[in-house]
Scaffold this motif. Sequence first.
Motif, PDB file in Angstrom:
ATOM      1  N   TYR A  80       0.807  -1.214   0.000  1.00 21.90           N
ATOM      2  CA  TYR A  80       0.000   0.000   0.000  1.00 21.90           C
ATOM      3  C   TYR A  80       0.844   1.270   0.000  1.00 21.90           C
ATOM      4  CZ  TYR A  80      -3.784  -3.180   0.875  1.00 21.90           C
ATOM      5  OH  TYR A  80      -4.691  -4.205   0.753  1.00 21.90           O
ATOM      6  N   SER A  81       2.168   1.110  -0.060  1.00 18.96           N
ATOM      7  CA  SER A  81       3.029   2.287  -0.108  1.00 18.96           C
ATOM      8  C   SER A  81       4.307   1.933  -0.855  1.00 18.96           C
ATOM      9  CB  SER A  81       3.354   2.769   1.312  1.00 18.96           C
ATOM     10  OG  SER A  81       4.112   1.810   2.001  1.00 18.96           O
ATOM     11  N   TYR A  82       5.040   2.953  -1.226  1.00 23.72           N
ATOM     12  CA  TYR A  82       6.306   2.760  -1.915  1.00 23.72           C
ATOM     13  C   TYR A  82       7.209   3.939  -1.603  1.00 23.72           C
ATOM     14  CZ  TYR A  82       3.815   5.799  -5.155  1.00 23.72           C
ATOM     15  OH  TYR A  82       3.076   6.822  -5.699  1.00 23.72           O
ATOM     16  N   LYS A  83       8.485   3.775  -1.905  1.00 21.27           N
ATOM     17  CA  LYS A  83       9.478   4.828  -1.695  1.00 21.27           C
ATOM     18  C   LYS A  83      10.067   5.180  -3.045  1.00 21.27           C
ATOM     19  CE  LYS A  83      10.457   2.720   2.702  1.00 21.27           C
ATOM     20  NZ  LYS A  83      11.222   1.646   3.261  1.00 21.27           N
ATOM     21  N   GLN A  84      10.679   6.354  -3.103  1.00 21.31           N
ATOM     22  CA  GLN A  84      11.257   6.797  -4.362  1.00 21.31           C
ATOM     23  C   GLN A  84      12.476   7.675  -4.105  1.00 21.31           C
ATOM     24  OE1 GLN A  84       7.994   8.941  -6.039  1.00 21.31           O
ATOM     25  NE2 GLN A  84       8.219  10.661  -4.688  1.00 21.31           N
ATOM     26  N   ILE A  85      13.382   7.687  -5.076  1.00 18.95           N
ATOM     27  CA  ILE A  85      14.554   8.555  -5.012  1.00 18.95           C
ATOM     28  C   ILE A  85      14.940   8.904  -6.445  1.00 18.95           C
ATOM     29  CG2 ILE A  85      16.230   6.663  -5.013  1.00 18.95           C
ATOM     30  CD1 ILE A  85      17.897   8.333  -3.023  1.00 18.95           C
ATOM     31  N   SER A  86      15.499  10.083  -6.622  1.00 21.55           N
ATOM     32  CA  SER A  86      15.918  10.487  -7.963  1.00 21.55           C
ATOM     33  C   SER A  86      17.132  11.397  -7.861  1.00 21.55           C
ATOM     34  CB  SER A  86      14.788  11.213  -8.687  1.00 21.55           C
ATOM     35  OG  SER A  86      14.543  12.458  -8.076  1.00 21.55           O
ATOM     36  N   PHE A  87      17.689  11.750  -9.011  1.00 18.18           N
ATOM     37  CA  PHE A  87      18.764  12.726  -9.082  1.00 18.18           C
ATOM     38  C   PHE A  87      18.182  14.126  -8.950  1.00 18.18           C
ATOM     39  CE2 PHE A  87      20.504   9.284 -11.857  1.00 18.18           C
ATOM     40  CZ  PHE A  87      21.583   8.951 -11.060  1.00 18.18           C
ATOM     41  N   ASN A  88      19.006  15.070  -8.562  1.00 16.68           N
ATOM     42  CA  ASN A  88      18.564  16.474  -8.564  1.00 16.68           C
ATOM     43  C   ASN A  88      18.205  16.866  -9.993  1.00 16.68           C
ATOM     44  OD1 ASN A  88      18.966  16.841  -5.841  1.00 16.68           O
ATOM     45  ND2 ASN A  88      21.044  17.595  -6.067  1.00 16.68           N
ATOM     46  N   GLY A  89      17.149  17.606 -10.138  1.00 12.54           N
ATOM     47  CA  GLY A  89      16.693  18.000 -11.473  1.00 12.54           C
ATOM     48  C   GLY A  89      15.831  16.945 -12.135  1.00 12.54           C
ATOM     49  N   LYS A  90      15.848  15.762 -11.572  1.00 10.04           N
ATOM     50  CA  LYS A  90      15.015  14.641 -12.020  1.00 10.04           C
ATOM     51  C   LYS A  90      15.085  14.374 -13.531  1.00 10.04           C
ATOM     52  CE  LYS A  90      11.930  15.334  -8.197  1.00 10.04           C
ATOM     53  NZ  LYS A  90      11.375  16.565  -7.766  1.00 10.04           N
ATOM     54  N   PRO A  91      16.312  14.182 -14.066  1.00 15.02           N
ATOM     55  CA  PRO A  91      16.387  13.836 -15.494  1.00 15.02           C
ATOM     56  C   PRO A  91      15.818  12.440 -15.737  1.00 15.02           C
ATOM     57  CG  PRO A  91      18.521  13.543 -14.449  1.00 15.02           C
ATOM     58  CD  PRO A  91      17.611  14.168 -13.420  1.00 15.02           C
ATOM     59  N   LYS A  92      15.314  12.224 -16.923  1.00 23.96           N
ATOM     60  CA  LYS A  92      14.789  10.898 -17.269  1.00 23.96           C
ATOM     61  C   LYS A  92      15.956   9.916 -17.347  1.00 23.96           C
ATOM     62  CE  LYS A  92      10.687  12.400 -19.713  1.00 23.96           C
ATOM     63  NZ  LYS A  92       9.614  11.883 -18.920  1.00 23.96           N
ATOM     64  N   PHE A  93      15.735   8.711 -16.835  1.00 20.97           N
ATOM     65  CA  PHE A  93      16.790   7.706 -16.815  1.00 20.97           C
ATOM     66  C   PHE A  93      17.245   7.336 -18.219  1.00 20.97           C
ATOM     67  CE2 PHE A  93      15.411   6.012 -12.403  1.00 20.97           C
ATOM     68  CZ  PHE A  93      16.072   7.067 -11.799  1.00 20.97           C
TER      69      PHE A  93
END
Length: 168
Positions: free
Chosen positions: A120-133
């Motif tokens: 029922y939940s999830y976690k997330q992390i990204s690079f600064n600026g959130k560029p597409k992978f």
Amino acid sequence: MKLQLKNIYLNERFSEETNCFKADLFVNGKKVAYTENDGRGGCTYYHHYENQRDIVRQAEEYCKTLPKQIINFGGEDKEYNQTLESVIDDLVFAKEKEKEQKKIDKLCENHIVWGKPNGYSYKQISFNGKPKFADVKKTIVGQIALDNLINRVKSELKEGEEIFNKNI
């Protein structure tokens, strides 16, 4: 018999114990009933539209012929007979899961997303600026940075959790 819900209005804010929603029930492509649940743990109600009572009754009888559902409750599997009410609830839940999966898929474009499957939940992390992978992986430096981020997430995974991304 094909049962569908359309015009679903799901209100998570007012959902307490069950899903708070309103929707139209369609049987074999024909709108036959209005469905609703106030989200306070009570039953899901359905009300046939004018001259649609017989079709709703046929849908009720059809649902009784469906295989028993098995749910895990308190670590124990329980069986129950299906009803039109339970089928409507399952359709709402499926729609809600579909909506949530689209949200996760969108996040996966530029975030690593993880959690327990069917949780029922999830976690997330990204690079600064959130560029597409997809763009990050175009360079060696970007691929190395992404691999480091993936390894960081893998080191933090708890029992039963997995990474949801299919694009990394």
